[in-house]
Design a protein around this motif. Structure first.
Motif, PDB file in Angstrom:
ATOM      1  N   LYS A  53      44.148 -79.867 -57.025  1.00 13.14           N
ATOM      2  CA  LYS A  53      42.892 -79.121 -57.233  1.00 13.14           C
ATOM      3  C   LYS A  53      42.153 -78.831 -55.930  1.00 13.14           C
ATOM      4  O   LYS A  53      41.302 -77.941 -55.889  1.00 13.14           O
ATOM      5  N   ARG A  55      40.206 -81.230 -54.780  1.00 17.03           N
ATOM      6  CA  ARG A  55      38.936 -81.812 -55.252  1.00 17.03           C
ATOM      7  C   ARG A  55      38.467 -82.908 -54.304  1.00 17.03           C
ATOM      8  O   ARG A  55      39.264 -83.747 -53.884  1.00 17.03           O
ATOM      9  N   SER A 140      38.928 -80.580 -65.117  1.00 21.01           N
ATOM     10  CA  SER A 140      39.288 -79.215 -65.497  1.00 21.01           C
ATOM     11  C   SER A 140      40.445 -78.751 -64.606  1.00 21.01           C
ATOM     12  O   SER A 140      40.526 -79.123 -63.434  1.00 21.01           O
ATOM     13  N   ASN A 142      41.349 -76.179 -62.964  1.00 22.64           N
ATOM     14  CA  ASN A 142      41.164 -75.085 -61.991  1.00 22.64           C
ATOM     15  C   ASN A 142      41.277 -75.624 -60.569  1.00 22.64           C
ATOM     16  O   ASN A 142      41.132 -76.828 -60.346  1.00 22.64           O
ATOM     17  N   SER A 148      36.226 -72.999 -64.576  1.00 24.64           N
ATOM     18  CA  SER A 148      37.176 -73.784 -65.364  1.00 24.64           C
ATOM     19  C   SER A 148      38.047 -72.857 -66.197  1.00 24.64           C
ATOM     20  O   SER A 148      37.580 -71.831 -66.686  1.00 24.64           O
ATOM     21  N   HIS A 234      30.191 -74.819 -57.660  1.00 25.49           N
ATOM     22  CA  HIS A 234      31.118 -74.947 -58.756  1.00 25.49           C
ATOM     23  C   HIS A 234      31.224 -73.653 -59.515  1.00 25.49           C
ATOM     24  O   HIS A 234      30.306 -72.848 -59.487  1.00 25.49           O
TER      25      HIS A 234
HETATM   26 MG    MG Z   1      35.717 -79.273 -63.236  1.00 28.75          MG
END
Ligand code: MG
Ligand code: AMP
Length: 338
Positions: A53, A55, A140, A142, A148, A234
């Motif tokens: 991701k 992330r 999620s 994405n 998302s 986001h």
């Molecule tokens: Mg998310």
């Protein structure tokens, strides 16, 4: 890596469960949005979620369970209020934060000693958790920062070649992520992220329910917040998103005409008429309908090549607060107020 596209059949669900058991990543449908799943207890597999991701490591994942028997494997303590809420809202789009058991590695919880847990209602999600026998950590599905995904195609657009498989279960019913709550004391529910289960829905079960200030305002990245995900930008498409808080539709259209440039679009309510000469998409009238459509429309707007999108402002009440929050985050909290 070749990402397999699986379907919602017994055979494919077994393949997906086998992949999860072997520490692979599988994206799967839920009633909110698509999740990117791995065995929540396997540190290496969970690290791979963050890598796929892009992330930030301090943004915790939600652990998905299929039955209450799995709760004790993950949560060190379950307050009576949480059990009451589980009785009313699970399976469903409610995530509750609990003190974490040591079996759940700290990478899963973004370094926190608490863990977010949810029991999804989507049959494919439930089957995947049950067949694998694993609590499944799933954010999620994405790439970090993007909207998302609410279809398997969205997941493929972001994750093809990065994960083992995507389980296609059609378009997600809910469209925005789960409501995330924690408990300040035995009678107080603190909403960290609004979802389709609203403050009003939770109110009958607690002495007090309140919404975190990070839902309404931009949080500086270095600030310590109750829910780390709330400080990151986001949900935004490539297009600049600009909500317009107008007294009525005519004022909205007047503003857009005055400021119109090439590659500008509008995102309107379903009941709004189509203004002449301005390209528009629509995203529902009620909070529930807008939640269902919002991220889908964001991705559509990118495909259309939109550079700037003026959006009709949703209501902040009930399920509308989840739409308002995602829209404001996508806009970096910049609003045109008329
Ligand atoms: Mg998310
Ligand atoms: P996502 O899975 O992408 O929808 O993100 C999950 C969100 O849930 C995170 O960004 C956090 O805001 C929230 N969350 C998950 N676990 C915790 C936790 N232990 N404490 C506070 N918030 C959490």
């Amino acid at each position: 890596m070749n990402t397999r596209l699986l379907h919602d059949t017994q055979e494919d669900l077994s393949i997906a469960a086998e992949l999860i058991r072997h520490g692979e990543l599988v994206a799967f449908p839920t009633e909110t949005v698509y999740g990117l799943g791995a065995d929540a207890r396997k540190e290496k597999a969970v690290r791979a979620i963050f890598a796929a991701k892009g992330r930030p490591a301090d943004n915790p994942l939600i652990v998905h369970i299929a039955g209450l028997d799995m709760l004790g494997m993950i949560a060190a303590e379950v307050p009576p209020l949480a059990l009451t809420l589980a009785g009313h809202f699970w399976p469903g789009a409610l995530t509750m934060i609990f003190p974490k058991r040591p079996e759940i590695p700290s990478v899963t919880s973004g370094g926190l000693d608490t863990v977010g847990i949810r029991m999804p209602s989507h049959p494919a999600a439930r089957a995947l958790i049950s067949l694998s026998g694993c609590p499944i950590a799933a954010p999620s599905a994405n790439r970090s920062g993007l909207p998302s995904p609410t279809t398997a195609k969205h997941v493929m657009d972001d994750m093809n070649g990065r994960i083992a498989a995507v389980l296609d279960g059609g378009q997600c019913e809910g469209g925005v992520e789960s409501t995330v709550i924690c408990f300040d004391d035995t009678q107080t529910i603190h909403i960290l992220r609004p979802g389709l289960i609203s403050q009003e829905d939770l109110a009958p079960y607690a002495g007090r329910v309140y919404v975190d200030h990070a839902v309404f305002e931009q949080i500086a990245p270095e600030t310590k917040v109750a829910s780390p995900g709330m400080k990151y930008k986001h949900y935004s498409p490539k297009a600049k998103i600009l909500p317009v808080d107008a007294p009525d539709f005519d004022a909205f259209v007047r503003y857009v005409r005055q400021h119109w440039k090439e590659h500008t679009y509008c995102l309107l309510f379903d009941s709004d008429p189509e203004p002449d000469g301005i390209p528009c998409l629509h995203y529902g009238d009620s909070g529930i309908r807008q939640a269902h459509d919002l991220f889908f429309r964001f991705r559509e707007l990118d495909e259309l090549g939109a550079a700037l999108v003026y959006v009709r402002m949703p209501s902040q009440s009930g399920a509308g607060l989840s739409v308002y929050n995602r829209l404001m985050r996508a806009a970096g909290f910049e609003v045109i107020r008329l």
